[in-house]
Design an enzyme around this catalytic site. Structure first.
Site, short mmCIF file in Angstrom:
data_model
loop_
_atom_site.label_atom_id
_atom_site.label_comp_id
_atom_site.label_asym_id
_atom_site.label_seq_id
_atom_site.Cartn_x
_atom_site.Cartn_y
_atom_site.Cartn_z
N GLU A 1 0.81 -1.21 0.00
CA GLU A 1 0.00 0.00 0.00
C GLU A 1 0.84 1.27 0.00
OE1 GLU A 1 -2.84 -0.43 3.14
OE2 GLU A 1 -3.76 -2.19 2.22
N SER B 1 -5.63 -3.85 -0.55
CA SER B 1 -4.19 -3.81 -0.88
C SER B 1 -3.96 -4.01 -2.37
CB SER B 1 -3.43 -4.86 -0.07
OG SER B 1 -4.02 -6.12 -0.20
N LYS C 1 -15.64 -1.73 3.05
CA LYS C 1 -14.95 -2.20 1.85
C LYS C 1 -16.00 -2.74 0.88
CE LYS C 1 -10.56 -3.53 4.02
NZ LYS C 1 -9.74 -4.67 4.51
N ASP D 1 -3.83 -0.89 12.05
CA ASP D 1 -4.61 -2.04 11.58
C ASP D 1 -3.81 -3.26 11.94
OD1 ASP D 1 -5.99 -4.07 10.36
OD2 ASP D 1 -5.71 -3.34 8.31
N GLU E 1 -7.75 -1.15 14.40
CA GLU E 1 -8.58 -1.98 13.53
C GLU E 1 -8.23 -3.46 13.72
OE1 GLU E 1 -8.87 -2.76 8.73
OE2 GLU E 1 -8.37 -0.75 9.45
#
Length: 426
Positions: free
Chosen positions: A205, A365, A335, A242, A283
């Site tokens: 990312e 990703s 998402k 995360d 997260e």
């Protein structure tokens, strides 16, 4: 009324060099909508099915020709003639055509590609930007970018367990200012890594992926970069994680920093981090099926920090409702490809916001240059967005779209800033 005239799909490549689905929808008034579907690396087991070909002789089994064929041969004939603005009926028709609880027949990647392309086409037909078409006149909040500037876990080849270390420019006045602050910290982090002889290679990312001795070492490096950039940790720029803990949950324990830890031990670890660092968000701190552990953690620190359900909720309204009913977690990661249609995504966001859960629109990703999630973030007034580091064009494309939206909204634009994190007392 613009009707669906034709639907076409093709195989394209995502940011990891893997095939994904792109769909184009042609309307009777000549307008065209296009959308490309993202793909995740750490995926929740309850996510909708991403249909792959499994032919090892082609793209190592990761081809998506089956999903492309499903669009062309099954979905397109079924949707031809539909009013393009009737998004809910269109999405429901695809769910009925699929007939499975997890979109396993047609594939969530096929259904989602069509769903998003229809919305883009309908927006073009209405001569509206997508965020305004979906959100109406109240769509005006620019999200705080949770910028993943240091990668570990399954997004990098290193010894760092936590998957993403993010910065959140909460003290900025505008999105463009917040983005600039984040970029400056990102470049300062690169300088800090170079000075310490650490790798400046990038993860999936766009964040740096150095081999560090501990997760705390990563947080310390980022705080140093924030200060070097001229900002104050906690006041100007906060931290977020995360953990993606399902990735290291094995045999009933969390294999973390060389130890096998219980949920209560992990919770104690997070409580220490929240006390020691300006953390606004954690997260997936626990496994997606560890509902008891999640509930205990929420009771312990849920009033101090945002606890985000990603793998826990997989953008599924039914699963989210369980969280709301049991007061588990306090935030929803959104998402689109986890649930597989725009309508279900918007339903999940609406449910979360009504229950007082914060919402974060998120990339995957494996991304493309598609910018639909930037518009969805503003359309839903989500308040937060995750779309990677300010590097790699598939990430930057979303940030650039948000800059355009902020400019277009002009005086009506409001940057969520610190208000996006009501539990943070830093």
């Amino acid at each position: 009324m613009a009707l669906i005239d034709a639907i076409h799909a093709r195989e394209i490549l995502d940011s990891r060099g893997n095939p994904t689905v792109e769909v184009e929808v042609l309307l009777s008034d000549g307008q065209i909508g296009r959308a490309a579907v993202p793909s995740g690396a750490s995926t929740g087991e309850h996510e909708a099915v991403e249909l792959r070909d499994g032919d090892k002789g082609r793209y190592l089994g990761k081809g998506v020709q089956k999903a492309v064929d499903a669009v062309i041969d099954q979905i397109a004939p079924a949707l031809t003639g539909f009013d393009a603005t009737d998004q809910r009926s269109i999405d429901q028709a695809m769910l009925d055509l699929d007939g499975t609880p997890n979109k396993g027949k047609l594939g969530a990647n096929a259904i989602l590609g069509v769903s998003l392309a229809v919305a883009n086409a309908a927006a073009a037909s209405a001569d509206l930007p997508l965020y305004k078409y979906l959100g109406g006149p109240n769509a005006h909040v620019l999200p705080v970018p949770l910028m993943n500037i240091l990668n570990g876990g399954s997004h990098a080849d290193s010894d760092v367990d936590i998957q993403e270390f993010m910065i959140a420019p909460i003290g900025a006045e505008t999105f463009s200012e917040g983005l600039r602050w984040g970029v400056e910290v990102y470049h300062n982090l690169k300088s800090v890594l170079k000075e310490q002889g650490l790798s400046t290679g990038l993860g999936d990312e766009g964040g740096f992926a150095p081999n560090l001795p501990s997760n705390r070492a990563a947080l310390d490096l980022i705080q140093e970069a924030i200060k070097n950039a001229g900002y104050t940790p906690g006041k100007d720029i906060a931290l977020a994680l995360d953990v993606a803990s399902s990735e290291f949950f094995k045999d009933g324990a969390y294999q973390f920093e060389g130890k096998a830890l219980s949920a209560s031990e992990m919770s104690a670890y997070y409580a220490e981090l929240v006390a020691d660092y300006p953390l606004v968000s954690i997260e997936d701190p626990l496994d997606e099926n560890d509902w008891e552990g999640w509930k205990t953690l929420t009771d312990a620190i849920g009033d101090k920090v945002q606890l985000v359900g990603d793998d826990l909720f997989v953008t599924n309204p039914a699963i989210l409702q369980r969280g709301i009913d049991t007061r588990t977690a306090n935030s929803l990661l959104v998402k689109v490809n986890q649930i597989g249609s725009l309508t279900e995504t918007l339903d999940a966001v609406s449910l979360a916001q009504r229950a007082g859960y914060t919402t974060i629109t998120s990339h995957r990703s494996g991304e493309t240059e598609d910018t639909t999630i930037a518009d969805i973030s503003v359309a839903t007034n989500a308040g937060q967005i995750k779309t990677g580091a300010p590097a790699r064009s598939e990430r930057v494309a979303k940030y650039n779209q948000l800059l355009r939206i902020e400019e277009e909204l002009d005086d009506a634009a409001r940057y969520a800033g610190r208000s996006a994190f009501p539990r943070f007392k830093g």
